[in-house]
Write an enzyme that holds these catalytic residues in place. Sequence first.
Site, PDB file in Angstrom:
ATOM      1  CG  LEU A  40       2.749  -2.406  -3.428  1.00 44.59           C
ATOM      2  CD1 LEU A  40       1.375  -1.590  -4.275  1.00 44.59           C
ATOM      3  CD2 LEU A  40       3.832  -2.695  -3.998  1.00 44.59           C
ATOM      4  CG  MET A  86       3.921  -8.616   4.646  1.00 41.10           C
ATOM      5  SD  MET A  86       4.698  -9.641   2.425  1.00 41.10           S
ATOM      6  CE  MET A  86       2.784  -9.850   2.745  1.00 41.10           C
ATOM      7  CG  HIS A 114       8.514 -12.694  -5.907  1.00 40.58           C
ATOM      8  ND1 HIS A 114       7.211 -12.472  -5.011  1.00 40.58           N
ATOM      9  CD2 HIS A 114       8.175 -13.405  -6.905  1.00 40.58           C
ATOM     10  CE1 HIS A 114       6.361 -12.791  -5.607  1.00 40.58           C
ATOM     11  NE2 HIS A 114       6.524 -13.849  -6.533  1.00 40.58           N
TER      12      HIS A 114
END
Length: 201
Positions: free
Chosen positions: A93, A91, A110
């Site tokens: 970036l 979780m 995804h």
Amino acid sequence: MKRFAVFASGRGSNLDAIIRSCQKGRIAHGKLALVFSDKPQALALQKAKKAGIATVCIEPSAFSSREDFDKAVLKVLGSYRIDWIVLAGYMRLLSGHFIKAYPNRIINIHPALLPSFKGVAGIKDAFDAGVKISGVTVHFVVEEMDAGPIIMQEPVRILATDTMESFAKRLHHKEHGLYSKAIETVLKGAYRISGRKVILS
Ligand code: GRF
């Protein structure tokens, strides 16, 4: 043999499926050498330990910038001689610096048919939008979120009788099969990238 790491922040159901695929020989062109998490309480870490896989957890709060955190993670990956990174519910970036260290060697799953429903709420957004078909996408990771070249996709129907929970359950089941297939394909090198497209061989 290529060595890959799975990055996970949560419950690790995809990690579970990947571990099973390694045990059953469905993933045969690489070794799952490390499970990394940014969350000490991640169930994924417990699952990895139970399966006898090395785990490392580094908490971002111990670092003053994302770059410093990413550098520490890269150092760990270097020490485990990791060639490929598989994101499975990670979780955070990744910084551009991190991604450049593993160009087209980081993949993500995804829970929607990209480029639709990008972002952290792909399942809910598709369900709320009332689409009749959503699905699962495995893609290479680039700096822009959920925007890298698509490796594989599978549709999942949203039925009139579905609740978000029943739809999510079928979607996760689909993820578990597709991710191992995509991991084995990239580890085997059975693809090439042409512009924005991934051509499977
Ligand atoms: C999956 O739905 C995946 O598509 C998304 O995060 C979720 C992780 O679930 N990126 P789990 O931790 O593997 O159960």
